[in-house]
Scaffold this motif. Structure first.
Motif, PDB file in Angstrom:
ATOM      1  N   LEU A 134       3.128  15.342   7.691  1.00  0.00           N
ATOM      2  CA  LEU A 134       2.354  14.844   6.555  1.00  0.00           C
ATOM      3  C   LEU A 134       1.918  15.997   5.652  1.00  0.00           C
ATOM      4  N   ALA A 142       2.715  16.448   1.711  1.00  0.00           N
ATOM      5  CA  ALA A 142       1.609  16.621   0.764  1.00  0.00           C
ATOM      6  C   ALA A 142       1.738  17.941   0.007  1.00  0.00           C
ATOM      7  N   ILE A 175       3.235  12.790  -1.104  1.00  0.00           N
ATOM      8  CA  ILE A 175       2.116  11.908  -0.757  1.00  0.00           C
ATOM      9  C   ILE A 175       0.826  12.665  -1.021  1.00  0.00           C
ATOM     10  N   LYS A 176      -0.292  11.967  -0.943  1.00  0.00           N
ATOM     11  CA  LYS A 176      -1.592  12.623  -1.005  1.00  0.00           C
ATOM     12  C   LYS A 176      -2.394  12.264   0.229  1.00  0.00           C
ATOM     13  N   LEU A 177      -3.173  13.237   0.726  1.00  0.00           N
ATOM     14  CA  LEU A 177      -3.966  13.058   1.941  1.00  0.00           C
ATOM     15  C   LEU A 177      -5.437  13.272   1.638  1.00  0.00           C
ATOM     16  N   TYR A 230      -4.109  15.493  10.767  1.00  0.00           N
ATOM     17  CA  TYR A 230      -3.872  14.384   9.850  1.00  0.00           C
ATOM     18  C   TYR A 230      -3.190  13.262  10.628  1.00  0.00           C
ATOM     19  N   MET A 239      -1.551   9.005   9.993  1.00  0.00           N
ATOM     20  CA  MET A 239      -1.032   8.122   8.950  1.00  0.00           C
ATOM     21  C   MET A 239      -2.162   7.470   8.154  1.00  0.00           C
ATOM     22  N   ASP A 276      -4.674   8.865   7.068  1.00  0.00           N
ATOM     23  CA  ASP A 276      -5.218   9.811   6.087  1.00  0.00           C
ATOM     24  C   ASP A 276      -4.431   9.836   4.782  1.00  0.00           C
ATOM     25  N   ILE A 277      -3.354   9.050   4.718  1.00  0.00           N
ATOM     26  CA  ILE A 277      -2.577   8.984   3.473  1.00  0.00           C
ATOM     27  C   ILE A 277      -3.367   8.174   2.448  1.00  0.00           C
ATOM     28  N   THR A 278      -3.704   8.789   1.349  1.00  0.00           N
ATOM     29  CA  THR A 278      -4.463   8.101   0.297  1.00  0.00           C
ATOM     30  C   THR A 278      -3.562   7.639  -0.853  1.00  0.00           C
ATOM     31  N   GLU A 279      -2.402   8.258  -0.955  1.00  0.00           N
ATOM     32  CA  GLU A 279      -1.479   7.860  -2.016  1.00  0.00           C
ATOM     33  C   GLU A 279      -0.049   8.035  -1.546  1.00  0.00           C
ATOM     34  N   ASN A 280       0.735   6.971  -1.689  1.00  0.00           N
ATOM     35  CA  ASN A 280       2.141   6.977  -1.288  1.00  0.00           C
ATOM     36  C   ASN A 280       2.900   6.137  -2.319  1.00  0.00           C
TER      37      ASN A 280
END
Length: 272
Positions: A148, A152, A157-159, A167, A169, A171-175
């Motif tokens: 991740l 990032a 992606i953004k975390l 981290y 899954m 913790d992914i804030t944007e995908n």
């Protein structure tokens, strides 16, 4: 005749004495040799250990490399004192094993960075991956964290800000491209190269497929991280003379040159 026999007896006794002395010296030499068992998995890990064997032999250490078949056995064997050290993992992976098994494994010396990369059979650039692409990652928490972080790092992606050791899954804030993640055992990653849209793996698993980070990876990790492949021992033997001699041999100019000559960007020395 008696004099001749007497002389011969003296000669025989003298030769026997020499033989016994030589045998005693050999026994004493053998008793001074210490066997050091180190568990490992694949190249270049095993190659590095084989490379330092002659140097350690001069130091009175018989290095025995125990090649195991998966990424669980080396830590289990070390914790059970079946081996004296292991060489196959990065520190976050070791720390997770300690937490889950109440073990006392400790890092001794980082040896090289295995340049993590994202590989795809069908796509040559990160932005070519389609929406909903399936990305295979190793299923242990430390390597999920690492995968991740790699994505990032390259804005795939953004975390959220990390609050725990890893981290996840969650913790992914944007995908934005709705990537799907297939979590598999570390040793299974290379097999997913034909089926998944992309696979995140180290050079050790990419190499058998004829892939290298510089030539084939869509994106790579580099060396600014905590994931160097590290010599690991236990808390009770970390300061032993044999372990320290092994660490010194594994961070010698000879090993550095070996990595630079044979592995280029796929195994970057973590020592100067």
């Amino acid at each position: 005749m008696k004099k001749i026999m007497a002389v011969l007896s003296v000669v025989v006794l003298a030769l026997a004495g020499c033989g016994n002395a030589e045998k005693k010296d050999e026994q004493e030499s053998a008793s001074k040799t210490e066997t050091l068992k180190v568990a490992s998995l694949i190249k270049p890990m095993t190659e590095i250990l084989d490379l330092v064997k002659p140097e350690l032999k001069k130091e009175g250490i018989n290095l025995e490399v125990v090649v195991l078949s998966d990424n669980v056995q080396p830590n289990s064997a070390l914790a059970a004192k079946e081996v004296d050290a292991n060489f196959f993992q990065h520190v976050p992976y070791m720390e997770e094993f300690n937490r889950n098994n109440k073990a006392n494994l400790v890092p001794i010396k980082p040896i090289y960075f295995a340049n993590y990369g994202l590989y795809s059979k069908d796509y040559k650039k990160m932005d070519q991956l389609p929406k909903g692409a399936v990305i295979a990652v190793a299923n242990d928490v430390s390597n999920i964290d690492r995968s991740l972080a790699l994505l990032a790092q390259h804005d795939a992606i953004k975390l959220k800000k990390k609050t725990g050791p890893y981290y996840t899954m969650k913790d992914i804030t944007e995908n934005k491209r709705d990537f799907k993640f297939k979590e598999v055992d570390l040793l299974m990653l290379a097999r997913l190269y034909d089926d998944a849209d992309a696979v995140i793996m180290t050079p050790a698993y990419a190499s058998p497929l004829g892939l290298t980070p510089k030539k084939d990876a869509l994106v790579t990790e580099g060396v600014e991280n905590d994931f160097a492949i590290t010599l690991v021992a236990r808390k009770d033997n970390q300061d032993s003379e044999a372990i320290q001699k092994l660490a010194k041999a594994m961070t010698s100019p000879k090993v550095k040159k070996f990595l630079e000559d044979n592995y280029d960007e796929t195994a970057i020395p973590a020592f100067k």
